[in-house]
Design a protein around this motif. Structure first.
Motif, PDB file in Angstrom:
ATOM      1  N   VAL A 317      18.748  10.843  39.527  1.00 29.06           N
ATOM      2  CA  VAL A 317      17.350  10.457  39.332  1.00 29.06           C
ATOM      3  C   VAL A 317      16.421  11.547  39.860  1.00 29.06           C
ATOM      4  N   LEU A 318      16.713  12.075  41.037  1.00 32.81           N
ATOM      5  CA  LEU A 318      15.874  13.140  41.598  1.00 32.81           C
ATOM      6  C   LEU A 318      15.837  14.349  40.679  1.00 32.81           C
ATOM      7  N   ASP A 319      16.972  14.683  40.083  1.00 38.12           N
ATOM      8  CA  ASP A 319      17.011  15.808  39.154  1.00 38.12           C
ATOM      9  C   ASP A 319      16.126  15.533  37.946  1.00 38.12           C
ATOM     10  N   LYS A 320      16.213  14.327  37.415  1.00 41.01           N
ATOM     11  CA  LYS A 320      15.373  13.967  36.267  1.00 41.01           C
ATOM     12  C   LYS A 320      13.881  14.040  36.632  1.00 41.01           C
ATOM     13  N   LEU A 321      13.518  13.449  37.757  1.00 37.64           N
ATOM     14  CA  LEU A 321      12.113  13.418  38.157  1.00 37.64           C
ATOM     15  C   LEU A 321      11.571  14.809  38.431  1.00 37.64           C
ATOM     16  N   SER A 322      12.411  15.701  38.921  1.00 38.93           N
ATOM     17  CA  SER A 322      11.966  17.069  39.221  1.00 38.93           C
ATOM     18  C   SER A 322      11.633  17.849  37.956  1.00 38.93           C
ATOM     19  N   ARG A 323      12.152  17.380  36.814  1.00 37.78           N
ATOM     20  CA  ARG A 323      11.945  18.101  35.562  1.00 37.78           C
ATOM     21  C   ARG A 323      10.957  17.417  34.620  1.00 37.78           C
ATOM     22  N   ILE A 324      10.303  16.369  35.116  1.00 44.90           N
ATOM     23  CA  ILE A 324       9.248  15.726  34.323  1.00 44.90           C
ATOM     24  C   ILE A 324       8.108  16.732  34.131  1.00 44.90           C
ATOM     25  N   ARG A 325       7.637  16.866  32.900  1.00 45.92           N
ATOM     26  CA  ARG A 325       6.587  17.840  32.594  1.00 45.92           C
ATOM     27  C   ARG A 325       5.202  17.225  32.801  1.00 45.92           C
ATOM     28  N   ILE A 326       4.465  17.771  33.746  1.00 46.21           N
ATOM     29  CA  ILE A 326       3.088  17.363  34.033  1.00 46.21           C
ATOM     30  C   ILE A 326       2.173  18.488  33.593  1.00 46.21           C
ATOM     31  N   GLY A 327       1.192  18.202  32.775  1.00 46.28           N
ATOM     32  CA  GLY A 327       0.326  19.267  32.289  1.00 46.28           C
ATOM     33  C   GLY A 327      -0.832  18.739  31.486  1.00 46.28           C
ATOM     34  N   ASP A 328      -1.402  19.596  30.658  1.00 48.43           N
ATOM     35  CA  ASP A 328      -2.514  19.261  29.777  1.00 48.43           C
ATOM     36  C   ASP A 328      -2.100  18.081  28.892  1.00 48.43           C
ATOM     37  N   CYS A 329      -2.847  16.976  28.965  1.00 49.97           N
ATOM     38  CA  CYS A 329      -2.458  15.767  28.225  1.00 49.97           C
ATOM     39  C   CYS A 329      -2.651  15.899  26.720  1.00 49.97           C
ATOM     40  N   LEU A 330      -3.306  16.942  26.257  1.00 52.61           N
ATOM     41  CA  LEU A 330      -3.389  17.204  24.824  1.00 52.61           C
ATOM     42  C   LEU A 330      -2.256  18.111  24.348  1.00 52.61           C
ATOM     43  N   ASP A 331      -1.388  18.515  25.263  1.00 56.42           N
ATOM     44  CA  ASP A 331      -0.203  19.296  24.932  1.00 56.42           C
ATOM     45  C   ASP A 331       0.929  18.325  24.595  1.00 56.42           C
ATOM     46  N   GLY A 373      -8.062  19.809  35.816  1.00 59.60           N
ATOM     47  CA  GLY A 373      -9.205  19.095  36.371  1.00 59.60           C
ATOM     48  C   GLY A 373      -9.017  17.594  36.423  1.00 59.60           C
ATOM     49  N   GLY A 374      -7.781  17.124  36.169  1.00 58.40           N
ATOM     50  CA  GLY A 374      -7.527  15.693  36.128  1.00 58.40           C
ATOM     51  C   GLY A 374      -6.964  15.139  37.417  1.00 58.40           C
ATOM     52  N   ARG A 375      -6.502  13.892  37.332  1.00 57.84           N
ATOM     53  CA  ARG A 375      -6.060  13.125  38.493  1.00 57.84           C
ATOM     54  C   ARG A 375      -4.616  12.681  38.254  1.00 57.84           C
ATOM     55  N   PHE A 376      -3.656  13.355  38.918  1.00 59.39           N
ATOM     56  CA  PHE A 376      -2.238  13.110  38.670  1.00 59.39           C
ATOM     57  C   PHE A 376      -1.506  12.862  39.984  1.00 59.39           C
ATOM     58  N   ILE A 377      -0.447  12.056  39.920  1.00 60.44           N
ATOM     59  CA  ILE A 377       0.441  11.826  41.062  1.00 60.44           C
ATOM     60  C   ILE A 377       1.859  12.143  40.620  1.00 60.44           C
ATOM     61  N   ALA A 378       2.563  12.929  41.438  1.00 57.43           N
ATOM     62  CA  ALA A 378       3.940  13.306  41.117  1.00 57.43           C
ATOM     63  C   ALA A 378       4.850  12.079  41.143  1.00 57.43           C
ATOM     64  N   PRO A 379       5.889  12.039  40.298  1.00 62.80           N
ATOM     65  CA  PRO A 379       6.859  10.939  40.344  1.00 62.80           C
ATOM     66  C   PRO A 379       7.445  10.812  41.748  1.00 62.80           C
ATOM     67  N   THR A 380       7.481   9.591  42.250  1.00 66.41           N
ATOM     68  CA  THR A 380       7.824   9.351  43.659  1.00 66.41           C
ATOM     69  C   THR A 380       8.993   8.383  43.765  1.00 66.41           C
ATOM     70  N   LEU A 381       9.971   8.756  44.589  1.00 68.34           N
ATOM     71  CA  LEU A 381      11.112   7.884  44.863  1.00 68.34           C
ATOM     72  C   LEU A 381      11.141   7.536  46.340  1.00 68.34           C
ATOM     73  N   LEU A 382      11.105   6.240  46.633  1.00 72.97           N
ATOM     74  CA  LEU A 382      11.251   5.740  47.996  1.00 72.97           C
ATOM     75  C   LEU A 382      12.663   5.197  48.159  1.00 72.97           C
ATOM     76  N   THR A 383      13.407   5.716  49.130  1.00 77.98           N
ATOM     77  CA  THR A 383      14.757   5.226  49.398  1.00 77.98           C
ATOM     78  C   THR A 383      14.772   4.449  50.709  1.00 77.98           C
ATOM     79  N   GLY A 384      15.895   3.754  50.949  1.00 75.50           N
ATOM     80  CA  GLY A 384      15.993   2.946  52.153  1.00 75.50           C
ATOM     81  C   GLY A 384      15.073   1.745  52.131  1.00 75.50           C
ATOM     82  N   VAL A 385      14.784   1.255  50.942  1.00 74.45           N
ATOM     83  CA  VAL A 385      13.862   0.122  50.788  1.00 74.45           C
ATOM     84  C   VAL A 385      14.626  -1.192  50.880  1.00 74.45           C
TER      85      VAL A 385
END
Length: 499
Positions: A317-331, A373-385
């Motif tokens: 899962v961490l590998d997948k989340l690390s490769r999520i593409r965050i960028g221009d939403c019109l791309d 110029g937008g408002r983004f949050i990186a994919p987050t994994l909480l463990t030990g929940v």
């Protein structure tokens, strides 16, 4: 290509919208307006009128007038189907324009907006068939002197209150079903994402929908939404949003005991067994978390994984989340979109901090990302929940995943069902017996096996427990917006009671 190029950049000027009643556009005039700043680009893009209770009264009166005139309710199913098919055709013709404005206001990637617009057209095509086949029942079982018939009739005027996260596809999961059975409607989109709902008024008119059948009143929930929910001349309310707001809507609907259909919050489990295809499951978990930046009522926000593969699966899962593409939403290559508002962003980050205070570990993410110029949050994994933590029980509505482990199938179901919500669930296993037992045991209105957030217009959607009441979509979705009438017809001469 020229059409696509026209929607390739954020416009320089704000697009101002009025509101739509009885087939006519109304200007904001002296009303207050609200400017929407695109969460993906940090620039003002649209402006909508903040309507009043008087505007709601006018819209409801127009819908009632159209319903009584039978301009839509009184025509045949084939004629309704022709209009709905015309709507689908126009949606496909204007798909790029609709997707563009959807992305500007919501902050979702253009690829997702395009997919949702295409899916929306499918709902209108599906409902064109239902409009021609909706039927009742006949009872030829009462003997020679009686015949029974059960009919379905349109409920009347429907108040439709839609959320900010999926303005166009949620409209498509409701409106064609409302129209297929002959109702009129007053729609209140979120004041933050009203553009495509307003644009849709012209599409419906072009397709031949009579005036007064579709009305759009923009504004805030406490004013416009409340007025629709408690209006005594609205026969049914359909609301999609938070459980807390849904409770208020349900209470307001008691003004005239109107029918209600509510799709509300969720804290949806992704149950991963050790015998699952773990690569597939990791990809599905990443998609279920990041779809619409986690701002999705069926987002897979609780990862319940068998402890024997937990460490390995966490790495996948961490590998997948690390490769999520965050960028221009019109791309078209961008995969993770923006957070809808500053308030929502602060709420999400506050939950990450709370999770740490409760004893969880931030395995990745938990931070904002500066893009366009937008408002983004990186994919987050909480463990030990643990499942009794607030981060595991409350709807965060962002790209935050809480990982919990289990040792037996029974424990997995116990954890999954230990929630006030019951909207969605995903089960990952290659053991068909295990999959069927888990599917039967999990308390969720929408359940996926070896996939997540998938499906089409043919099956109903809705929730258990505090995730809502009623069902949208499929034949049940059309039937939801009807009243059932039971008729007994006497045959021949009556045997007199008074002799």
């Amino acid at each position: 290509m020229e059409h696509v190029t026209a929607f390739a950049a954020v416009p320089e000027t704000v697009r101002a919208f009025g509101f739509f009643i009885d087939g006519t556009w109304r200007d904001a005039a002296e009303r207050e307006t609200m400017v929407r700043r695109s969460p993906a680009f940090g620039r003002d893009v649209t402006s909508v009128a903040l309507c009043t209770r008087a505007d709601v009264d006018e819209a409801v009166a127009a819908a009632r007038k159209a319903f009584r005139a039978r301009s839509w309710a009184g025509i045949g199913g084939a004629d309704r189907a022709a209009v709905l098919l015309g709507v689908a055709r126009i949606i496909r013709q204007r798909a790029e324009e609709l997707a563009f404005w959807e992305t500007l206001e919501t902050g979702k990637p253009i690829s997702q907006s395009r997919a949702e617009i295409a899916d929306a057209a499918g709902h209108y095509e599906y409902c064109a068939g239902i409009a021609q086949s909706l039927s009742g029942e006949a009872f030829n079982t009462h003997g020679d002197d009686m015949f029974g018939v059960v009919t379905r009739e349109p409920v009347g005027v429907v108040g439709l209150i839609n959320p900010w996260n999926f303005p166009f596809i949620v409209l498509a999961e409701r409106l064609p079903y409302i129209l297929a059975s002959g109702n009129s409607v007053v729609v209140k989109p979120s004041e933050m994402t009203s553009a495509t709902t307003l644009m849709f008024a012209d599409l419906l008119k072009e397709a031949g929908l009579p005036d007064g059948v579709y009305n759009v009143v923009t504004g805030t929930g406490p004013v416009v939404g409340q007025a629709i929910a408690e209006h005594r001349d609205v026969d049914m309310i359909s609301f999609t949003g938070s459980t807390r707001t849904g409770e208020a809507v349900l209470k307001a609907s008691a003004s005239n005991f109107k029918k209600a259909s509510l799709e509300l919050g969720g804290k949806n489990p992704q149950i991963v067994f050790a015998d699952a295809d773990l690569d597939d499951a990791a990809d599905g978990v990443a998609f279920g978390l990041c779809f619409n930046a986690g701002q999705c009522c069926v987002s897979g926000s609780r990862l319940i994984v068998e402890e024997t593969v937990a460490e390995r699966f966490q790495a996948l899962v961490l590998d997948k989340l690390s490769r999520i593409r965050i960028g221009d939403c019109l791309d078209p290559e961008t995969q993770l979109g923006a957070i809808v508002s500053d308030q929502q962003c602060e709420k999400i980050l506050g939950y990450v901090k709370l999770g740490e205070e409760e004893g969880a570990t931030v395995a990745c993410g938990g931070n904002t990302v500066a893009v366009s110029g937008g408002r983004f949050i990186a994919p987050t994994l909480l463990t030990g929940v643990r499942n009794d933590m607030r981060v595991a029980r409350e709807e965060i509505f962002g790209p935050v995943l809480c990982m919990i482990t289990f040792s037996t199938a029974g424990e997995a179901l116990e954890i999954a069902n230990d929630s006030p919500y019951g909207l969605g669930a995903s089960i990952w296993t290659k053991d068909i017996d295990k999959a069927l037992r888990a599917m039967r045991g999990v308390q969720a209105g929408r359940t996926w096996v070896n996939t997540t957030i998938a499906g089409g217009p043919g099956q109903p959607v809705g929730g258990f427990k505090q995730s809502g009441i009623g069902r949208e979509g499929g034949r049940m979705g059309v039937e939801e917006y009807t009243e059932v009438k039971s008729v007994h017809i006497a045959i021949g001469k009556r045997k007199h009671w008074v002799t």
